[in-house]
Write a protein that holds these residues in place. Structure first.
Motif, PDB file in Angstrom:
ATOM      1  N   ALA A  27       0.821   2.874  -3.112  1.00 44.68           N
ATOM      2  CA  ALA A  27      -0.490   2.867  -3.983  1.00 44.68           C
ATOM      3  C   ALA A  27       0.165   4.461  -3.114  1.00 44.68           C
ATOM      4  N   TYR A  44      -6.890   0.847  -4.163  1.00 42.68           N
ATOM      5  CA  TYR A  44      -6.185   0.183  -3.171  1.00 42.68           C
ATOM      6  C   TYR A  44      -6.063   0.045  -1.526  1.00 42.68           C
ATOM      7  N   ALA A  97      -5.657   3.019  -6.861  1.00 37.81           N
ATOM      8  CA  ALA A  97      -4.582   3.566  -6.073  1.00 37.81           C
ATOM      9  C   ALA A  97      -5.434   3.892  -5.323  1.00 37.81           C
ATOM     10  N   THR A 118       0.439  -0.821  -0.081  1.00 43.42           N
ATOM     11  CA  THR A 118       0.131  -0.048  -0.272  1.00 43.42           C
ATOM     12  C   THR A 118       0.196   0.833  -0.272  1.00 43.42           C
ATOM     13  N   GLY A 148      -0.792   7.595  -5.837  1.00 46.48           N
ATOM     14  CA  GLY A 148      -1.957   8.195  -5.499  1.00 46.48           C
ATOM     15  C   GLY A 148      -1.726   9.784  -5.970  1.00 46.48           C
TER      16      GLY A 148
END
Length: 312
Positions: free
Chosen positions: A25, A222, A219, A22, A29
């Motif tokens: 992500a 996720y 993103a 993450t 993002g």
């Protein structure tokens, strides 16, 4: 070990993998939207993903004649404070990612596992020698990872370290609240608080563009559905059957998965000095968690013989 323990280990490994990846992500993002907007949208979606879980857990309770967990003023106040601490920790991490690598972010954030028992001293918790040994190892590792030859530290690393302090406080607060109130409801409220505060900051400080949000949507989803909703649920399910020492090792792999994801997806690399620093930090985290568990298990048989029955 039985089948339930193996299943718990597998679920925690998936959780650590999701949490570690993450970080990528979160970085991707912010190619499209600001850190507060990303966090706000992510946790709003994460809160929504918990609603089915809340409903599923309330239904069996009602069928078995048990009173479903309800909102109360003390629980709401505690969850509000928890949500504010979460907001500080996650946004420091998010902003820090703008100024450091995913690898550094993952490993420095992981230092919260050492800071928890250190901060616990202020509320009367007992801290083992193993914790201090792990802290020293992690500190040396962080110096190798973060401090340059010119004795400077990236601003993002400082933000991640301050964020780790808030994560440690968050863990202590979760421990206090989870023993009194339904942990799913507490989490749902804290996620809503984090989403509301972050979105308010985004409206005040960042440009809001629908096209940019659409570009960042993969993103956001996720980070919201997988990292908040799914990973949280997996952790709750796994820890019912988890062996403590296994949980400590597996969840510490979050930092390793962050480094692997940063390398595979973003092309981040580490110098040999940085690799040594990461290894020392991981070793310090594991030492701080596993040595106290080992020592407690060695003392327990003697304690059972000497202490009166019923003493825990």
């Amino acid at each position: 070990m039985n089948l339930r323990h193996y299943r718990a280990d597998a679920l925690m490994l998936i959780t650590a993998l999701i949490w570690g990846s993450t970080f990528v992500a979160q970085r991707l993002g912010m190619d499209h939207i600001g850190p507060f907007l990303y966090t706000g949208l992510r946790f709003a979606i994460g809160a929504l993903t918990l609603l089915p879980l809340i409903w599923l857990l309330r239904k069996p309770a009602a069928e078995n004649g048990l009173r479903p967990a309800r909102l109360s003023r003390p629980m709401l106040l505690g969850s509000l404070v928890l949500g504010l601490v979460l907001t500080l920790g996650i946004n420091l991490q998010q902003i820090g990612l703008m100024f450091t690598t995913v690898t550094n972010s993952g490993f420095i954030t992981g230092l919260y596992v050492i800071l928890v028992p250190v901060f616990g001293l202020f509320i009367g918790m007992r801290t083992h020698k193993g914790t201090w040994a792990g802290a020293v190892m992690a500190l040396v590792g962080m110096v190798l990872l973060s401090v340059t030859a010119e004795f400077t530290v990236a601003p993002g690393d400082w933000l991640q370290l301050v964020g780790a302090c808030f994560w440690a406080v968050h863990v202590l607060l979760v421990g206090a609240l989870a023993s009194r109130y339904d942990p799913i409801l507490v989490s749902f409220v804290q996620f809503l608080v984090c989403a509301a505060v972050s979105l308010a900051l985004a409206v005040a400080l960042e440009p809001i563009n629908l096209a940019a949000i659409t570009d960042a949507l993969p993103a956001i989803l996720y980070g919201g559905i997988l990292a908040v909703g799914v990973a949280f649920t997996l952790q709750v399910v796994a820890q019912k059957d988890a062996i403590t020492s296994h949980a400590a090792i597996i969840l510490s792999l979050e930092a390793v998965f962050a480094a692997l994801a940063g390398w595979l997806i973003l092309g981040e690399t580490l110098t040999p000095r940085g690799l040594l620093g990461c290894a020392l930090m991981l070793a310090g985290m594991l030492t701080a968690q596993l040595v106290p568990i080992y020592l407690d298990r060695r003392r327990r048989p003697a304690a059972v013989q000497q202490e009166p029955a019923g003493h825990h």
